[in-house]
Design an enzyme around this catalytic site. Structure first.
Site, PDB file in Angstrom:
ATOM      1  N   ILE A  62     -21.980  -4.870  -8.754  1.00 37.06           N
ATOM      2  CA  ILE A  62     -20.886  -4.609  -9.916  1.00 37.06           C
ATOM      3  C   ILE A  62     -19.719  -5.572  -9.511  1.00 37.06           C
ATOM      4  CG2 ILE A  62     -20.489  -2.491  -8.486  1.00 37.06           C
ATOM      5  CD1 ILE A  62     -19.556  -0.960 -11.132  1.00 37.06           C
ATOM      6  N   CYS A  63     -18.778  -5.623 -10.589  1.00 34.33           N
ATOM      7  CA  CYS A  63     -17.337  -6.020 -10.633  1.00 34.33           C
ATOM      8  C   CYS A  63     -17.494  -7.881 -10.555  1.00 34.33           C
ATOM      9  CB  CYS A  63     -16.858  -5.323  -9.732  1.00 34.33           C
ATOM     10  SG  CYS A  63     -14.770  -5.584  -9.562  1.00 34.33           S
ATOM     11  N   ALA A  64     -17.166  -7.944  -9.157  1.00 39.01           N
ATOM     12  CA  ALA A  64     -16.915  -9.420  -8.738  1.00 39.01           C
ATOM     13  C   ALA A  64     -18.453  -9.954  -8.222  1.00 39.01           C
ATOM     14  CB  ALA A  64     -15.898  -9.796  -7.651  1.00 39.01           C
TER      15      ALA A  64
END
Length: 183
Positions: A102-104
């Site tokens: 998730i995210c980066a």
């Protein structure tokens, strides 16, 4: 009961990691927070100390069904630099097991070439790091064995997606109702 390993590195986004752990545990999954730092105390990107359940290097990942990489900086960088993490992710995909980021952190999967030809999402600005992926912009997306999430605001949908995949849609719905998540 599914077994999940969530890798934690110093500088991880606390909510992305802990919301995922919390929701999967509510669903009945056995979740292990595994520190890649060599110590059980891991400090998140917002200086919140977390005590991991285990040191990653002491775990046998054989019995696990899913590996999760939370985002955050510099946590994502540390995950991507860890031979233990990248090796485990590649091994899971080869073995037909699930991987989520998730995210980066989907950038770690992108650097390994695991997102080529797959639908994926990430934190805005990291799209170029998802080499060869079809960027959806969705909160959470699963393509084959790989689930990606957009960021902290998508942590609940991401965790519910993983719950549905591992424990079934009815269990995910029950958890959704239990936490009064109406989105």
């Amino acid at each position: 009961m599914s077994k999940v390993c969530v890798f934690l590195a110093d500088g991880f986004e606390e909510c992305e990691g802990l919301i995922t752990v919390d929701i999967l545990r509510r669903a009945g999954a056995e979740v292990t927070m595994a520190s890649i730092t060599g110590k059980t105390q891991v400090t998140g990107s917002h200086r919140i100390p977390i005590t991991a359940d285990a040191l990653a290097e002491t775990l046998s990942l054989d019995g696990f069904d899913l590996l999760v990489l939370p985002g955050g900086m510099p946590g994502t960088t540390h995950l991507g630099e860890s031979a233990l993490v990248t090796g485990a992710v590649q091994q899971f995909v080869r073995q037909g097991k699930r991987v989520a980021a998730i995210c980066a952190a989907p950038s770690v999967l992108g650097a390994l070439g695991l997102l080529r030809g797959k639908k994926a999402t990430c934190y805005p600005g990291f799209e170029e790091a998802l080499e060869g992926a079809e960027i959806t912009g969705a909160e959470a997306v699963t393509d084959g064995l790989i689930t990606t999430g957009q960021g902290l605001g998508a942590a609940i949908p991401f965790a519910l997606e993983l719950t549905a995949l591992l424990e079934g849609p009815q269990k995910a719905q029950k958890v959704r109702q239990g936490i009064v998540y109406q989105h």
